[in-house]
Design an enzyme around this catalytic site. Structure first.
Site, PDB file in Angstrom:
ATOM      1  N   HIS A 121       4.253  -4.521  -9.690  1.00 46.20           N
ATOM      2  CA  HIS A 121       3.343  -5.618  -9.331  1.00 46.20           C
ATOM      3  C   HIS A 121       2.452  -5.896 -10.555  1.00 46.20           C
ATOM      4  O   HIS A 121       2.194  -4.983 -11.349  1.00 46.20           O
ATOM      5  CB  HIS A 121       2.489  -5.125  -8.148  1.00 46.20           C
ATOM      6  N   ASP A 198       1.648   4.090  -7.589  1.00 45.06           N
ATOM      7  CA  ASP A 198       1.108   2.931  -6.879  1.00 45.06           C
ATOM      8  C   ASP A 198       1.703   2.967  -5.472  1.00 45.06           C
ATOM      9  O   ASP A 198       2.870   2.641  -5.267  1.00 45.06           O
ATOM     10  CB  ASP A 198       1.509   1.648  -7.624  1.00 45.06           C
ATOM     11  N   GLN A 201       2.449  -0.090  -1.283  1.00 50.36           N
ATOM     12  CA  GLN A 201       3.455  -0.497  -0.287  1.00 50.36           C
ATOM     13  C   GLN A 201       4.101   0.708   0.397  1.00 50.36           C
ATOM     14  O   GLN A 201       5.119   0.553   1.064  1.00 50.36           O
ATOM     15  CB  GLN A 201       4.552  -1.338  -0.955  1.00 50.36           C
ATOM     16  N   LYS A 224      -3.632  -3.239   3.396  1.00 49.76           N
ATOM     17  CA  LYS A 224      -2.186  -3.223   3.634  1.00 49.76           C
ATOM     18  C   LYS A 224      -1.798  -2.109   4.603  1.00 49.76           C
ATOM     19  O   LYS A 224      -0.642  -1.935   4.936  1.00 49.76           O
ATOM     20  CB  LYS A 224      -1.440  -3.025   2.307  1.00 49.76           C
ATOM     21  N   CYS A 362       3.664 -11.798  -7.263  1.00 45.12           N
ATOM     22  CA  CYS A 362       2.924 -11.070  -8.310  1.00 45.12           C
ATOM     23  C   CYS A 362       3.840 -10.103  -9.055  1.00 45.12           C
ATOM     24  O   CYS A 362       3.437  -8.969  -9.395  1.00 45.12           O
ATOM     25  CB  CYS A 362       1.734 -10.307  -7.730  1.00 45.12           C
TER      26      CYS A 362
HETATM   27  N1  PLP Z   1       0.785  -2.807  -6.046  1.00 47.72           N
HETATM   28  C1  PLP Z   1       1.693  -3.253  -5.177  1.00 47.72           C
HETATM   29  C2  PLP Z   1       3.049  -2.606  -5.144  1.00 47.72           C
HETATM   30  C3  PLP Z   1       1.385  -4.300  -4.312  1.00 47.72           C
HETATM   31  O1  PLP Z   1       2.293  -4.748  -3.450  1.00 47.72           O
HETATM   32  C4  PLP Z   1       0.088  -4.873  -4.376  1.00 47.72           C
HETATM   33  C5  PLP Z   1      -0.263  -6.023  -3.520  1.00 47.72           C
HETATM   34  O2  PLP Z   1       0.579  -6.746  -3.052  1.00 47.72           O
HETATM   35  C6  PLP Z   1      -0.831  -4.360  -5.287  1.00 47.72           C
HETATM   36  C7  PLP Z   1      -0.445  -3.333  -6.104  1.00 47.72           C
HETATM   37  C8  PLP Z   1      -2.211  -4.918  -5.402  1.00 47.72           C
HETATM   38  O3  PLP Z   1      -2.947  -4.656  -4.251  1.00 47.72           O
HETATM   39  P1  PLP Z   1      -4.408  -5.271  -4.058  1.00 47.72           P
HETATM   40  O4  PLP Z   1      -4.271  -6.739  -4.288  1.00 47.72           O
HETATM   41  O5  PLP Z   1      -4.754  -4.928  -2.650  1.00 47.72           O
HETATM   42  O6  PLP Z   1      -5.300  -4.614  -5.039  1.00 47.72           O
END
Ligand code: PLP
Length: 403
Positions: A121, A198, A201, A224, A362
């Protein structure tokens, strides 16, 4: 799992959109909130609200107790060794920015390398790119196969004497791939390289235990995982967090301040400058208790069944291609139907009450890897049903006929 009881916990699921029952398949972007989480927010504002940590009065102590108990709930949820290893942040994005900034400042020299993967992401790409110009580090990218799986053999080739950290997603928000993070951590640790996971998800879909994984850092977002927005978690092994410099300065993160010399608070407060979101933390803890009571094993099994069903049904549609066909997958399906732009598909599904996400999610470098601009993404949560999948599939069939 009694799906009707679960659905009844989420008031929003009974609303209509464009005169149709809502089918919410945008859970990868954010999940809906159970009533207990929203009730907790109300309870905190109506009966407990006061600034935490520095008050002698009753309410301040009550709010502090709730906030710190929430930290312990997070600790238990991810199996951390100590509550000192749990730092509250605004979300995954802020947590990665914190680590990239503090880690590079302390441990990286120009020319040192950070490894990420091709399926990250933007929030696990751009903070490191900022450090490329600030600290002079270089990003190295682990490739993926056409199925959307990490090419593990490439990892050992990418690791060099300059590698300082590997930062990788547990589950891809686009492909649904569940990465072999145990193996990645094992390979990295053989060379004494720390690993950041990370888990934005993953924590809502599969059980995650940081001590079993032995990861050095792990980050996720509350919104999430059925919790409130604006709240997130950074887990870090105490030995690393102790060594990292603060990310932001201000109140709460200090031990003492003078114009000559300021000293910093102990963990985890060193990384929590300013008034923390004690309402958010308590509501997140409520969400974590809610899903723990259902059981993440059961949730994983239920969602996997839904994924298999949805995959089979979608593949009955002519000219539909699924992006992300890894053997080990979570409940996210990205797809395109030849001849129908993903944006049109999303807009038309919306008129049928079906919320999906369209675009690059993203993850523009990942789109480029597959030679596409975007996909339609249906991402499932514990409250989704096969009947809803049928509505999606029938909707797509009708749209395909229109084109
Ligand atoms: N990492 C992953 C794999 C994501 O799917 C997302 C959000 O969709 C993020 C990071 C970023 O999360 P946030 O916007 O809640 O900081």
């Amino acid at each position: 799992m009694n799906i009707n009881n679960i659905r009844a916990n989420f008031p929003i699921l009974s609303r209509q959109v464009h005169g149709k029952p809502l089918v919410y398949f945008d859970n990868g972007a954010t999940t809906q909130k159970p009533k207990c989480v929203v009730d907790k927010i109300q309870e905190m504002y109506y009966s407990v609200n006061a600034n935490v940590h520095r008050g002698v009065h009753f309410l301040s102590q009550a709010a502090t107790d709730e906030h710190e108990a929430s930290r312990r709930t997070v600790q238990e949820f991810i199996g951390a060794a100590s509550a000192n290893e749990i730092v509250f942040t605004r979300g995954t994005t802020e947590a990665i920015n914190l680590i990239s900034s503090s880690f590079c400042r302390e441990f990286c020299k120009p020319g040192d390398e950070i490894i990420i993967s091709a399926m990250e992401h933007h929030s696990n790409i751009v903070p490191w790119q900022l450090q490329e110009s600030i600290s002079g580090i270089k990003l190295r990218v682990l490739p993926i196969t056409d199925e959307g799986e990490i090419v593990l053999e490439e990892l050992e080739k990418l690791i060099s004497s300059r590698t300082k950290l590997i930062s990788i997603t547990h589950i891809s928000n686009v492909l649904g791939t569940i990465n072999p993070i145990e193996k990645i951590i094992e390979i990295a640790h053989q060379q004494n390289i720390p690993v950041l996971i990370d888990a934005a998800q993953s924590v809502q879909h599969v059980p995650v235990n940081v001590q079993q994984l032995d990861c050095d850092f792990l980050v996720f977002s509350s919104h999430k995982i059925y919790g409130p927005t604006g709240m997130g978690v950074l887990y870090g092994k105490e030995k690393w967090l102790e060594k990292l410099p603060p990310y932001q300065g201000g109140g709460e993160m200090i031990s003492s301040v003078s114009f000559e010399k300021t000293t910093f608070a102990d963990l985890p407060f060193k990384f929590e400058a300013g008034t923390p979101d004690y309402v958010g933390s308590t509501a997140l803890a409520t969400a974590l208790r809610y899903i723990s009571e259902i059981g993440l094993d059961k949730i994983a099994e239920y969602e996997h069944d839904l994924l298999t069903y949805a995959t089979d049904q979608l593949l009955t549609i002519d000219k539909l291609k699924i992006y992300g066909t890894a053997k080990n997958k979570s409940s996210v399906i990205s797809f395109l139907v030849n001849g129908v732009h993903h944006y049109d598909m999303g807009v038309l599904l919306d008129t049928m009450g079906v919320a999906v996400r369209t675009g690059h999610h993203c993850a523009e470098p990942l789109m480029r890897r597959f030679g596409i601009e975007g996909t339609v993404r249906a991402s499932f949560a514990l409250y989704n049903t096969k009947e809803e999948v049928d509505i999606l599939v029938n909707g797509i069939r009708r749209i395909v006929k229109m084109f």
